[in-house]
Design an enzyme around this catalytic site. Structure first.
Site, PDB file in Angstrom:
ATOM      1  N   GLY A 108       0.775  -1.223   0.000  1.00  0.00           N
ATOM      2  CA  GLY A 108       0.000   0.000   0.000  1.00  0.00           C
ATOM      3  C   GLY A 108       0.805   1.270   0.000  1.00  0.00           C
ATOM      4  O   GLY A 108       0.254   2.353   0.233  1.00  0.00           O
ATOM      5  N   ASP A 109       2.104   1.181  -0.282  1.00  0.00           N
ATOM      6  CA  ASP A 109       2.960   2.359  -0.406  1.00  0.00           C
ATOM      7  C   ASP A 109       4.130   1.974  -1.304  1.00  0.00           C
ATOM      8  O   ASP A 109       3.956   1.113  -2.173  1.00  0.00           O
ATOM      9  CB  ASP A 109       3.423   2.850   0.969  1.00  0.00           C
ATOM     10  CG  ASP A 109       3.696   4.353   1.000  1.00  0.00           C
ATOM     11  OD1 ASP A 109       4.467   4.825   0.137  1.00  0.00           O
ATOM     12  OD2 ASP A 109       3.151   5.057   1.861  1.00  0.00           O
TER      13      ASP A 109
END
Length: 512
Positions: free
Chosen positions: A302-303
């Site tokens: 997610g990053d």
């Protein structure tokens, strides 16, 4: 005591190679800790003269090639990466159940892990020990590793991090950050942690370490946490570290965070987190690290997939530990909300001699990115990207110099980072909206950027899809789409075709 099997019980996922661990284990039954290697006498006594002649011919061919490589052009392929120590087999091995572990997903196993680590620490003068985690769900609060230790996760073994923050130790901020990163003051430690260690291996037959980050992500979004979330695995001030052949998933914060470490090998990892609504779940964050290889991994988080760092503003400048001599290769990465491979934005201690090669980045917001800002200081230099493939990425190559996020008001706004000597070779892909966006500034120009052999299919054929501002550099040979006017043009033979007269011009368009 339970010894791990000599070969994996099932094939590793996707394109994984035979595991490092299996390659270390013996194939004979005569001695449990020794591999059989034929002697030269045995070799030649059991083979004929023709085989001997072939061996000698091969030997002298290699000798001649090495001599020529040293004297001539092939020497350029010799990277200045130092030799790397191979971890040793442990003389003692334990099973987590020997210390009272229960793998039912309900019983808390923190004390069992701690007792096992204490037992292994007493063997430091005898080569250390191995802790086998058998199949099962092993719920635990954070625990520390010790030197000369192997943590081995069998197939079907899952270490589960308890999702109640009251069990997570509070630690001081990192000295090169001066701030918890999300909150001032202390930060939560990692689920698996180590400091001042030597000779540590975390490996297995693709067992899993699961941080159960969903509760952490929800509390973060609702602003219910008073301290910065902790990483899944964090090793600090250590050397001779190998992490391989396991799955890391659902970290509360950054997933794997080597901090101020030397001689680190990370390979054959699967790193997973939801691509949305899992904030700051970076895959691998080398931070002020030296002499590192990251290879053969699949990362979907997610990053940022990989984010190389070296400290934040005045704290990173004072700490003064660069990240350097890092090789990243053979990765498949997805990052819907950030970038596949990033440098920065916390890079105040400097970043240099980084090679990123043979990387496929798909369904990502950005592919490869360098990000910094006034106040960072430091430098990013001697960065090599080659053999990259972009598939369905919003922006391919990004250099951004106004990533204005600071720990506090004590930074020096005139501490301008230096960005120079960055090359991109053999860059290909399709479905990319903006292939290149390099945004230098009058205070932070981007110097000596080189593009060679680039062909990226774009989703929109508008002008200014190769965007530049305050960039000096060159384009060698064929590059598609057409490069910006800030760059000098050379033909395939290196002959100058056109000298740029507009290096400081800008056609950055963030609406496109």
């Amino acid at each position: 005591m339970v010894e791990p099997p000599s070969t994996p019980s099932s094939s590793p996922p996707c394109c994984w190679r035979r595991s490092w661990w299996a390659s270390l284990y013996p194939t004979n039954n005569h001695h449990p800790h020794r591999r059989w290697i034929p002697s030269a006498t045995t070799f030649f006594s059991t083979n004929n003269t023709v085989l001997t002649a072939l061996f000698l011919a091969f030997f002298f061919t290699v000798f001649y090639w090495q001599k020529e490589a040293t004297a001539g052009g092939l020497a350029i392929f010799r990277r200045p990466f130092p030799s790397r120590q191979v971890p040793k087999l442990r003389h003692a091995a334990f099973n987590l159940t020997d210390f009272g572990g229960v793998g039912d997903g309900i019983t808390l196993n923190t004390a069992a892990f701690e007792r096992a680590v204490v037992a292994i620490s007493k063997l430091r003068n005898k080569g250390g020990g191995q802790l086998n985690v058998p199949p099962g769900n092993w719920l635990t609060a954070p625990f520390n590793l010790t030197s000369h230790m192997t943590l081995f996760l069998a197939e079907g073994a899952v270490i589960l991090g308890i999702d109640d923050e009251k069990y997570w130790t509070l630690m001081p901020p990192l000295p090169s950050y001066g701030y918890g990163r999300e909150h001032p003051g202390p930060r939560y430690g990692s689920l698996i942690h180590g400091q001042h260690l030597k000779d540590v291996v975390i490996t297995g037959h693709n067992g899993t370490i699961d941080g159960q980050g969903q509760t952490w992500w929800t509390k973060y979004r609702q602003k219910l946490l008073n301290h910065t979330r902790g990483p899944l695995v964090q090793i600090m001030w250590s050397r001779d570290i190998v992490i391989s052949n396991i799955t890391l998933r659902n970290s509360p914060f950054w997933t794997l965070h080597p901090y101020d470490c030397k001689n680190v090998t990370i390979k054959n990892l699967t790193i997973l987190a939801p691509v949305f609504q899992a904030p700051n779940t970076d895959g691998i964050d080398p931070d002020s690290c030296e002499d590192m290889v990251i290879e053969d991994c699949y990362i979907s988080v997610g990053d940022d997939g990989v984010a190389i760092k070296s400290g934040w503003d005045q704290y990173g400048i004072t700490y003064g530990r660069p990240s350097r001599n890092i090789l990243i290769r053979n990765l498949v990465v997805r990052s819907n909300v950030s970038a596949g491979i990033s440098i920065g934005s916390e890079m105040s201690g400097g970043v240099s001699n980084i090679t990123v090669e043979n990387v496929h980045i798909w369904n990502s917001r950005r592919a490869v990115r360098i990000k910094t800002a006034p106040g960072r200081g430091g430098y990013v230099r001697d960065i090599t990207y080659r053999n990259l493939t972009f598939e369905n990425c919003r922006v391919g190559i990004v250099i951004k110099t106004d990533y204005n996020e600071h720990p506090d008001g004590g930074f020096d706004p005139n501490a301008f980072p230096i960005l120079k000597d960055i090359s991109y070779t053999s860059i290909h892909g399709e479905g990319v909206r903006v292939p290149v966006r390099i945004q230098g500034s009058s205070e932070i120009p981007v110097m000596n950027v080189t593009f060679r052999d680039m062909s990226v299919g774009v989703t929109n054929r508008k002008k200014h899809i190769f965007q530049c501002a305050y960039v000096q550099g060159s384009v060698m040979g064929t590059v598609y789409p057409a490069p910006c006017e800030n760059l000098d043009l050379y033909d395939e033979l290196g002959n100058l075709v056109r000298r740029s007269t507009s290096q400081n011009s800008s056609d950055i368009d963030y609406d496109f």
